[in-house]
Scaffold this motif. Structure first.
Motif, PDB file in Angstrom:
ATOM      1  N   VAL A  46      -3.266  -0.093 -12.380  1.00 38.31           N
ATOM      2  CA  VAL A  46      -1.925  -0.442 -11.882  1.00 38.31           C
ATOM      3  C   VAL A  46      -1.592  -1.898 -12.204  1.00 38.31           C
ATOM      4  CG1 VAL A  46      -0.402  -0.545  -9.890  1.00 38.31           C
ATOM      5  CG2 VAL A  46      -2.147   1.236 -10.015  1.00 38.31           C
ATOM      6  N   GLU A  52      -8.080   2.495   2.175  1.00 38.01           N
ATOM      7  CA  GLU A  52      -8.461   3.373   1.062  1.00 38.01           C
ATOM      8  C   GLU A  52      -9.402   4.488   1.504  1.00 38.01           C
ATOM      9  OE1 GLU A  52      -8.509   0.105   1.243  1.00 38.01           O
ATOM     10  OE2 GLU A  52     -10.090  -0.815   0.049  1.00 38.01           O
ATOM     11  N   PHE A  94       4.756   3.948  -9.057  1.00 36.86           N
ATOM     12  CA  PHE A  94       4.180   3.155 -10.139  1.00 36.86           C
ATOM     13  C   PHE A  94       5.188   3.126 -11.284  1.00 36.86           C
ATOM     14  CE2 PHE A  94       0.353   5.170  -8.134  1.00 36.86           C
ATOM     15  CZ  PHE A  94      -0.029   4.032  -7.439  1.00 36.86           C
ATOM     16  N   PHE A 128      -3.540  -0.908   6.745  1.00 37.22           N
ATOM     17  CA  PHE A 128      -3.184  -2.094   5.961  1.00 37.22           C
ATOM     18  C   PHE A 128      -3.207  -3.348   6.819  1.00 37.22           C
ATOM     19  CE2 PHE A 128      -0.631   1.092   3.393  1.00 37.22           C
ATOM     20  CZ  PHE A 128      -1.599   1.192   2.418  1.00 37.22           C
ATOM     21  N   ARG A 156       4.041  -3.594  -2.518  1.00 37.93           N
ATOM     22  CA  ARG A 156       3.939  -2.259  -1.922  1.00 37.93           C
ATOM     23  C   ARG A 156       3.341  -1.249  -2.881  1.00 37.93           C
ATOM     24  NH1 ARG A 156       9.948  -1.978   0.276  1.00 37.93           N
ATOM     25  NH2 ARG A 156      10.116  -2.730  -1.833  1.00 37.93           N
ATOM     26  N   VAL A 157       3.560  -1.490  -4.202  1.00 36.60           N
ATOM     27  CA  VAL A 157       2.984  -0.572  -5.186  1.00 36.60           C
ATOM     28  C   VAL A 157       1.455  -0.642  -5.116  1.00 36.60           C
ATOM     29  CG1 VAL A 157       2.731  -0.196  -7.664  1.00 36.60           C
ATOM     30  CG2 VAL A 157       4.978  -0.627  -6.699  1.00 36.60           C
ATOM     31  N   PHE A 159       6.641   4.714   1.237  1.00 36.63           N
ATOM     32  CA  PHE A 159       7.064   3.361   1.572  1.00 36.63           C
ATOM     33  C   PHE A 159       8.580   3.238   1.496  1.00 36.63           C
ATOM     34  CE2 PHE A 159       2.713   2.804   0.442  1.00 36.63           C
ATOM     35  CZ  PHE A 159       2.282   1.690   1.125  1.00 36.63           C
ATOM     36  N   LEU A 163      -0.267  -1.647  -2.434  1.00 37.11           N
ATOM     37  CA  LEU A 163      -0.620  -1.053  -1.137  1.00 37.11           C
ATOM     38  C   LEU A 163      -0.650   0.471  -1.253  1.00 37.11           C
ATOM     39  CD1 LEU A 163       1.259  -2.829   1.802  1.00 37.11           C
ATOM     40  CD2 LEU A 163      -1.165  -2.888   1.240  1.00 37.11           C
ATOM     41  N   ALA A 164       0.369   1.015  -1.944  1.00 36.53           N
ATOM     42  CA  ALA A 164       0.460   2.468  -2.095  1.00 36.53           C
ATOM     43  C   ALA A 164      -0.805   2.994  -2.774  1.00 36.53           C
ATOM     44  CB  ALA A 164       1.702   2.839  -2.898  1.00 36.53           C
ATOM     45  N   ALA A 165      -1.245   2.300  -3.824  1.00 40.70           N
ATOM     46  CA  ALA A 165      -2.443   2.745  -4.542  1.00 40.70           C
ATOM     47  C   ALA A 165      -3.660   2.715  -3.621  1.00 40.70           C
ATOM     48  CB  ALA A 165      -2.675   1.857  -5.764  1.00 40.70           C
ATOM     49  N   ARG A 166      -3.745   1.658  -2.810  1.00 40.23           N
ATOM     50  CA  ARG A 166      -4.862   1.567  -1.854  1.00 40.23           C
ATOM     51  C   ARG A 166      -4.798   2.714  -0.868  1.00 40.23           C
ATOM     52  NH1 ARG A 166      -5.322  -3.498   1.756  1.00 40.23           N
ATOM     53  NH2 ARG A 166      -6.874  -2.233   2.800  1.00 40.23           N
ATOM     54  N   GLY A 167      -3.602   2.959  -0.359  1.00 41.36           N
ATOM     55  CA  GLY A 167      -3.425   4.020   0.622  1.00 41.36           C
ATOM     56  C   GLY A 167      -3.828   5.386   0.085  1.00 41.36           C
ATOM     57  N   MET A 168      -3.718   5.558  -1.231  1.00 44.98           N
ATOM     58  CA  MET A 168      -4.113   6.841  -1.822  1.00 44.98           C
ATOM     59  C   MET A 168      -5.604   6.902  -2.090  1.00 44.98           C
ATOM     60  SD  MET A 168      -1.036   7.675  -4.397  1.00 44.98           S
ATOM     61  CE  MET A 168      -0.043   6.231  -4.385  1.00 44.98           C
ATOM     62  N   GLY A 169      -6.315   5.860  -1.693  1.00 44.00           N
ATOM     63  CA  GLY A 169      -7.774   5.901  -1.788  1.00 44.00           C
ATOM     64  C   GLY A 169      -8.350   5.226  -3.017  1.00 44.00           C
ATOM     65  N   ALA A 170      -7.495   4.537  -3.806  1.00 40.87           N
ATOM     66  CA  ALA A 170      -8.004   3.912  -5.027  1.00 40.87           C
ATOM     67  C   ALA A 170      -8.817   2.664  -4.700  1.00 40.87           C
ATOM     68  CB  ALA A 170      -6.834   3.542  -5.944  1.00 40.87           C
ATOM     69  N   ARG A 193     -10.203   0.088  -9.606  1.00 43.58           N
ATOM     70  CA  ARG A 193      -9.288   1.046 -10.215  1.00 43.58           C
ATOM     71  C   ARG A 193      -7.849   0.548 -10.155  1.00 43.58           C
ATOM     72  NH1 ARG A 193      -8.449   6.642 -11.363  1.00 43.58           N
ATOM     73  NH2 ARG A 193     -10.567   7.251 -10.863  1.00 43.58           N
ATOM     74  N   HIS A 226       5.131   2.084 -14.243  1.00 40.47           N
ATOM     75  CA  HIS A 226       4.666   2.302 -15.618  1.00 40.47           C
ATOM     76  C   HIS A 226       4.163   3.728 -15.842  1.00 40.47           C
ATOM     77  CE1 HIS A 226       1.228   1.446 -13.170  1.00 40.47           C
ATOM     78  NE2 HIS A 226       0.387   1.718 -14.139  1.00 40.47           N
ATOM     79  N   VAL A 263      -7.812   9.678  -8.535  1.00 39.40           N
ATOM     80  CA  VAL A 263      -8.663   8.805  -7.733  1.00 39.40           C
ATOM     81  C   VAL A 263      -9.789   9.619  -7.112  1.00 39.40           C
ATOM     82  CG1 VAL A 263      -8.714   7.477  -5.590  1.00 39.40           C
ATOM     83  CG2 VAL A 263      -6.887   7.103  -7.244  1.00 39.40           C
TER      84      VAL A 263
END
Lengths: 277, 368
Positions: free
Chosen positions: A193, B84, B98, B63, A174-175, B92, A177-184, A188, B100, B113
């Motif tokens: 990540v 994206e 994240f 997704f 999900r982490v 979620f 997926l979250a990055a993808r959802g934010m447009g990354a 990247r 880290h 981004v």
């Protein structure tokens, strides 16, 4: 009461291993330690030699250089294999698993000679390149440091795959997926990540490969052709081909202490269970 | 909380799902679903687990690709636009922060981004941190935060880039009751402040009723009913919706006759009058009445009310309200919920009248 008897039963079950390690490693090692302080005469003269003798110094430096290059090369290759193994489709996973497991069934000796057949002056690669007219003189691929690095990297890649794959598996989908959802973008996400979340596995893999590589004997002896001697081979030469047992023993002790320090560091960074995936 | 702050320039989007279907092998996760999501509305997708609500949210996010059907945003077909490029905000289940990155870095991620200047990133992250009440925690890693604080980071990260749509997947399921209610208020406030379209998934009916401008109820991959919370609660289309949204008494009716906007039928030799509802096959139906719409009296009720006789079997005390368990002479069991202070405690085995206004019950088809 129960806890106590359970603990003593566990110790009893471990006893054969402890006994074996004691007789086969600890006792002989203390013998080696004694040699290092007594041969040819009592004192710390041999340790002084380890840290001053130009020949010993050059072997130590070469060993460190080879181990660093091998570690870097193994990590890069292992990262790619682990990525396919963890995140590929079922066919890719199967292939990756095959590539990781098969090397374990072939002895280190066979693999070293296999590489010699590939890399030597009249080996497959040079013959092919010459007959294709790409080169006129054979490339120096074996019987030097390059050959040693190739052979050792090949041997050590699978050991680096396990901790890295274990770190990749523990990443929460999900982490990503979250990055993808934010447009990354995928690139990247990978670099900002995915890779940072596998640092633990990378550090573990680096230490395992490095420590393993320090003690390599067969591969450098065959693929180095006597021209790029590493520490383990130097110990062998001192003990078996010269009367200088004391120096060989002192080098061994220094190597064991150095590896001990590295292993202690490793325990700090990752749990042993993560190393086997 | 500064009043002047505006997320302002974001434009809430309008989404139209047309005949969306999704199959996983032989399993139909979604069946021919059409739904319009209005600009700036707070729509809740409500249903039990496996009902298809999360699948629909994943299709909205991009997704998951639908097997059939189209998805339109502001009149444009976005069915094949990847997640994206849609760049909706998303919170979620389990937050997916994240691990880290610090709180600040997590919130800054979507802005980085987008290649925003660092001065702007700094300003917006600062505003967002203040807005969700995380001042003083900026440099902490998510693992050092409580569940509620992690939730706030997830909300801040999803809203900082002013998305046209915010998707929330069961965001409160891991929180305890008090914290959950606090976060519900917070989400409601953020919705009002940002004006963004919110699509929220939950299996908790009271959460759905409390937060939403509209509720969409899912079961077995089908959209059963969409409407304002009052409408779905007080005028459900079918028994599943009626029972999923809260406890309901079901009284089987015979000889149902429709008369203008009223319906009349026989329940255990008494005539019951209700609001007419649309679907009715034959002459049998079920009268459905919420426990809190009924009252217990010792005298027969007024002419505007339905009334039946029952015997009290027991009571459960809930503090503000007390629920009475009753049974009719022919054995139908009923529950009536009344404010504890409204009547004196009633001893078990007492015969009483149960009544409710004629416009409070609703008629459901029998069977289903």
């Amino acid at each position: 009461m129960i806890g106590k008897s359970a603990t003593s039963r566990k110790i009893l079950l471990l006893a054969p291993l402890l006994l074996f390690l004691g007789l086969a490693y600890a006792v002989p090692f203390f013998g080696v330690v004694r040699w290092s302080f007594t041969l040819p005469e009592p004192g710390i003269g041999q340790y002084r030699a380890v840290f001053t003798d130009p020949l010993v110094q050059s072997v130590f430096i070469r060993t460190l250089r080879i181990c660093l290059v091998v570690t870097a090369a193994s990590l890069i290759a292992a990262y790619a294999i682990a990525y396919v193994w963890v995140r590929g489709n079922s066919l890719q996973r199967m292939l990756a698993e095959f590539c990781i497991l098969v090397p374990f069934w072939i002895s280190v000796l066979t693999r070293a000679f296999g590489w010699l057949a590939m890399l030597s002056n009249r080996g497959l690669i040079n013959t092919w390149l010459q007959s294709a007219g790409i080169i006129s003189e054979p490339l120096a691929l074996a019987r030097n440091e390059l050959g040693v690095i190739i052979g050792m990297t090949h041997f050590l890649i699978p050991f680096a795959v396990f901790p890295i794959a274990s770190a990749m598996r523990s990443i929460d989908e999900r982490v990503l997926l979250a990055a993808r959802g934010m447009g990354a973008s995928r690139t990247r996400i990978f670099w900002t990540v995915f890779v940072p979340l596998t640092y633990g596995g990378l550090i573990g893999a680096a230490l395992i490969v490095f420590v393993f590589a320090l003690g390599f004997f067969v591969t450098p002896a065959i693929l180095g052709g006597g021209r790029s001697v590493m520490v383990a081979e130097l110990v062998y030469l001192r003990i078996f081909q010269s009367p200088d047992w004391g120096l060989g023993a002192a080098i061994s002790v220094v190597l064991v202490v150095f590896i001990g320090v590295l292993l202690t560091l490793m325990r700090r960074f990752i749990k042993p269970a993560h190393l086997v995936g | 909380m500064p009043q002047s702050m505006q997320l302002g320039d974001s434009k809430a989007a309008e989404i139209k799902a047309v005949s969306i279907g999704k199959t996983f092998g032989a399993f139909h996760a979604l069946k021919n679903l059409s739904l319009d999501i209005g600009r700036g509305e707070f729509l809740t997708l409500l249903g039990p687990s496996g009902s298809g609500k999360t699948t629909f949210l994943m299709i909205l996010a991009g997704f998951t690709a639908p097997t059939t059907g189209r998805l339109m945003m502001d009149g444009k077909d976005i069915t094949d636009v990847p997640a994206e490029d849609r760049s909706y905000g998303m919170v979620f289940q389990g937050y997916a922060l994240f691990p880290h990155l610090t709180v600040e870095q997590n919130i800054a991620f979507p802005l980085k981004v987008r290649g925003r200047f660092s001065a702007e990133i700094k300003r917006r992250v600062g505003e967002m941190v203040e807005r969700v009440g995380l001042v003083g925690h900026e440099r902490k890693l998510p693992a050092k935060l409580s569940g509620g604080q992690q939730q706030r980071v997830a909300l801040a990260r999803a809203l900082v880039f002013e998305p046209a749509v915010l998707l929330l997947d069961e965001p409160f399921s891991a929180l305890d009751k008090n914290l959950r209610e606090m976060m519900q208020e917070e989400v409601k406030r953020l919705h009002q402040e940002t004006g963004t379209t919110f699509v929220f998934v939950t299996h908790d009916q009271s959460e759905a009723l409390a937060l939403s401008s509209r509720v969409a109820i899912f079961n077995h991959g089908e959209l059963l009913q969409v409407g304002r919370p009052q409408d779905v609660y007080e005028r459900p289309d079918n028994r599943f919706v009626a029972e999923f949204l809260g406890e309901v008494n079901l009284l089987p009716l015979d000889a149902v006759k429709l008369d203008g906007d009223r319906a009349a039928g026989q329940f255990e030799d008494r005539t019951i009058i209700l609001n007419k509802t649309t679907r009715l096959d034959g002459t049998s139906a079920v009268a459905a009445v919420r426990p809190e719409h009924m009252v217990i009296t010792t005298q027969p009720a007024t002419v505007d009310s339905n009334a039946i006789t029952c015997r009290v079997e027991g009571a459960t005390y809930f503090g503000a309200s007390t629920k009475y368990h009753l049974r009719t002479s022919k054995g139908t069991s009923l529950a009536v919920s009344m404010p504890t202070a409204a009547i004196a405690p009633i001893a078990p085995q007492t015969d009483v009248w149960v009544s409710w206004p004629m416009n409070q019950g609703f008629l459901l088809p029998s069977g289903s």
